[in-house]
Scaffold this motif. Structure first.
Motif, PDB file in Angstrom:
ATOM      1  N   GLY A 196      -1.538   8.951 -13.237  1.00  0.00           N
ATOM      2  CA  GLY A 196      -0.480   8.080 -13.735  1.00  0.00           C
ATOM      3  C   GLY A 196       0.198   7.227 -12.689  1.00  0.00           C
ATOM      4  N   ARG A 197      -0.149   7.449 -11.395  1.00  0.00           N
ATOM      5  CA  ARG A 197       0.542   6.756 -10.303  1.00  0.00           C
ATOM      6  C   ARG A 197      -0.394   5.800  -9.578  1.00  0.00           C
ATOM      7  NH1 ARG A 197       6.079   7.883 -10.820  1.00  0.00           N
ATOM      8  NH2 ARG A 197       6.306  10.028 -11.577  1.00  0.00           N
ATOM      9  N   ASP A 235      12.851  11.308  -5.671  1.00  0.00           N
ATOM     10  CA  ASP A 235      11.439  11.257  -5.277  1.00  0.00           C
ATOM     11  C   ASP A 235      11.149   9.880  -4.686  1.00  0.00           C
ATOM     12  OD1 ASP A 235       8.670  11.262  -5.083  1.00  0.00           O
ATOM     13  OD2 ASP A 235       8.393  12.429  -6.914  1.00  0.00           O
ATOM     14  N   GLN A 236      11.310   9.769  -3.380  1.00  0.00           N
ATOM     15  CA  GLN A 236      11.182   8.483  -2.695  1.00  0.00           C
ATOM     16  C   GLN A 236       9.788   7.884  -2.877  1.00  0.00           C
ATOM     17  OE1 GLN A 236      13.686   6.872  -0.608  1.00  0.00           O
ATOM     18  NE2 GLN A 236      12.271   5.141  -0.551  1.00  0.00           N
ATOM     19  N   ALA A 237       8.735   8.702  -2.733  1.00  0.00           N
ATOM     20  CA  ALA A 237       7.374   8.191  -2.857  1.00  0.00           C
ATOM     21  C   ALA A 237       7.103   7.677  -4.256  1.00  0.00           C
ATOM     22  CB  ALA A 237       6.364   9.275  -2.486  1.00  0.00           C
ATOM     23  N   GLY A 283       6.185   3.816  -5.460  1.00  0.00           N
ATOM     24  CA  GLY A 283       5.040   3.510  -6.303  1.00  0.00           C
ATOM     25  C   GLY A 283       5.444   2.810  -7.589  1.00  0.00           C
ATOM     26  N   ASP A 284       6.576   3.230  -8.173  1.00  0.00           N
ATOM     27  CA  ASP A 284       7.068   2.570  -9.387  1.00  0.00           C
ATOM     28  C   ASP A 284       7.383   1.101  -9.105  1.00  0.00           C
ATOM     29  OD1 ASP A 284       6.939   5.066 -10.601  1.00  0.00           O
ATOM     30  OD2 ASP A 284       9.071   5.489 -10.257  1.00  0.00           O
ATOM     31  N   ASN A 324      -4.890  -0.541  -0.993  1.00  0.00           N
ATOM     32  CA  ASN A 324      -5.037   0.887  -1.261  1.00  0.00           C
ATOM     33  C   ASN A 324      -3.714   1.589  -0.985  1.00  0.00           C
ATOM     34  OD1 ASN A 324      -7.931   0.894  -1.845  1.00  0.00           O
ATOM     35  ND2 ASN A 324      -8.177   0.333   0.293  1.00  0.00           N
ATOM     36  N   TYR A 325      -3.285   2.424  -1.952  1.00  0.00           N
ATOM     37  CA  TYR A 325      -1.961   3.044  -1.899  1.00  0.00           C
ATOM     38  C   TYR A 325      -2.043   4.551  -1.704  1.00  0.00           C
ATOM     39  CZ  TYR A 325       0.351  -1.205  -3.628  1.00  0.00           C
ATOM     40  OH  TYR A 325       0.847  -2.471  -3.755  1.00  0.00           O
TER      41      TYR A 325
END
Length: 439
Positions: free
Chosen positions: A127-128, A384-386, A390-391, A154-155
């Motif tokens: 989902g991310r 949740d910083q990461a 991503g959001d 690329n993430y």
């Protein structure tokens, strides 16, 4: 799933644009040995088992008189507005949204300018956000489709970690055929072809196949075997109205088309059952975000009931149905175990699935933008910083699809800029405040 991955070899093609020949350089000789490159980029002294050179169909001289008319049935980039893919990679649910963008890319190759369509590949793991690529395609006058490069991002943990796989025809390499005009069994071509960087060599295995599609049987598909630069092979299917249709196998990594638009679209309005499903998902998401587990138990049960009522009756949508069943089961389990992180991720995937069902009836990318904005607020509250990073990235890429349709894109841009500054500073409360303006 993507037409482009990491590639090796040089295409021996020149092109003719508007009837005038333009040679970008001498044709590349036949490859005596293309070295196997292991994962991580280590080149070995072993050679790839390439197909015989006389089997290749990508070494001719294409003409690009009307390159934006990409209508090849097996690579209909100019016709398909969006394709949603689902499956699993590395044991995790994998999702891809491939969207035709309104922008056009001008590629300079051999002293000429080629107009190319731009397609956004947006891949999510669990989902991310995992990878985004902007791919460029043009169709030659004989009906073959050519790949003119890509920008790759690329993430990991919401941040770009590298741009490996980026290339542009002309600056880095010649263009590469990605679909022949009339593929026949035994045809060989190289969709990506740059020595030491990325490589794919495709051999057509079968034609005139019938596959089970989201809305029923699809005739005229082809299957191919794709050789990668690490020496591995992958089976793929291409189907009319979809392009790349499936890859891999059910026992390991695999992806397939959940639906494509307009192939699986309907003129019918959104059913009330789908609206009820969306409402149930929103309530479950809010309960999970607030750690109100009693309410989450009730709301999750309501989601399952609403999905039973909302299953499409006019199309089987087999993959999408399996994915929704899986994600609701995962959500139910996570809620019962009071697993806040697992429940957040599962609720996000369930919401993404609902929008896929809805997309058959109406445009949903504006709603996807709002979904990512709401998810950012939820992830900010969870500290949740990461996930928040991503959001934000997902929100920006999704907004790019609808930028031209927004009444005041400058205002949205200002909000995204402020949101980005807050995320960069680690001020998640301020980021949530900005995100609420979009959700």
């Amino acid at each position: 799933m993507r037409d482009g991955s990491r590639w090796v070899g040089v295409a021996a093609a020149v092109f003719v644009l508007a009837g005038c020949a333009a040679d970008p350089g001498p044709a590349a000789p036949a490859d005596d040995c293309v070295k196997i490159v292991e994962e991580g980029g280590t080149e070995t002294d072993r050679c790839l088992p390439l197909a015989p050179e006389d089997g290749r169909v990508d070494t001719g001289t294409p003409r690009f008189g009307n390159p934006l008319r990409v209508t090849n049935p097996l690579h209909p980039t100019g016709i398909v507005r969006q394709t949603i893919y689902g499956g699993q990679v590395d044991g995790k649910p994998f999702r891809t949204e491939v969207t035709l963008l309104p922008e056009r890319k001008i590629i300079n190759w051999g002293g000429h300018r080629i107009d190319a369509l731009e397609s956004q590949y947006f891949a999510l793991s669990d989902g991310r956000i995992k990878e985004v690529a902007l791919d460029w395609y043009a169709q030659a006058d004989d009906g073959s489709v050519w790949y003119l490069g890509e920008d790759v991002f690329n993430y990991e943990d919401g941040e770009v970690v590298d741009t490996d796989g980026t290339w542009v025809a002309g600056a880095d390499a010649p263009a590469a055929m990605i679909m022949p005009a009339h593929p026949a069994k035994g045809d060989v071509y190289r969709p990506e072809n740059k020595p030491g960087v990325v490589f794919e060599e495709v051999t057509v295995s079968a034609t005139n196949q019938t596959v089970d599609g989201p809305s029923g049987p699809i005739e005229g598909a082809i299957t191919v075997s794709e050789l990668h630069m690490d020496g591995s092979r992958e089976d793929k299917t291409f189907a009319p109205g979809y392009g790349e249709f499936s890859t891999g196998n059910a026992d390991g990594d695999h992806e397939a088309a959940s639906l494509a638009l307009p192939a699986d679209a309907t003129n019918a309005p959104v059913p009330p059952t789908v609206d009820a499903l969306a409402t149930a998902i929103r309530r479950a998401t809010d309960a999970v975000a607030g750690a109100d587990w009693a309410a989450a138990d009730t709301a999750t049960a309501a989601v399952a009931k609403a999905w039973t009522a909302a299953r499409p009756e006019d199309a089987p949508l087999p993959l999408l149905t399996r994915q929704m069943d899986r994600d609701i089961d995962t959500l139910t389990t996570a809620v019962s175990q009071r697993d806040a992180g697992g429940a957040r991720d599962a609720a996000l995937r369930v919401a993404q699935n609902e929008l896929d069902v809805r997309s058959r009836h109406e445009a949903v990318d504006p709603t996807r933008v709002a979904l990512w904005a709401r998810q950012l607020v939820i992830d900010a509250a969870a500290d949740d910083q990461a996930a928040v990073a991503g959001d934000l990235a997902s929100l920006k890429w999704t907004f790019d699809r609808i930028r031209g349709d927004v009444p005041d894109p400058a205002a949205v841009h200002r909000t995204l800029t402020a949101l980005g500054e807050a995320v960069e500073q680690g001020d998640l409360a301020a980021a949530a405040t900005e995100a609420r303006k979009l959700g």
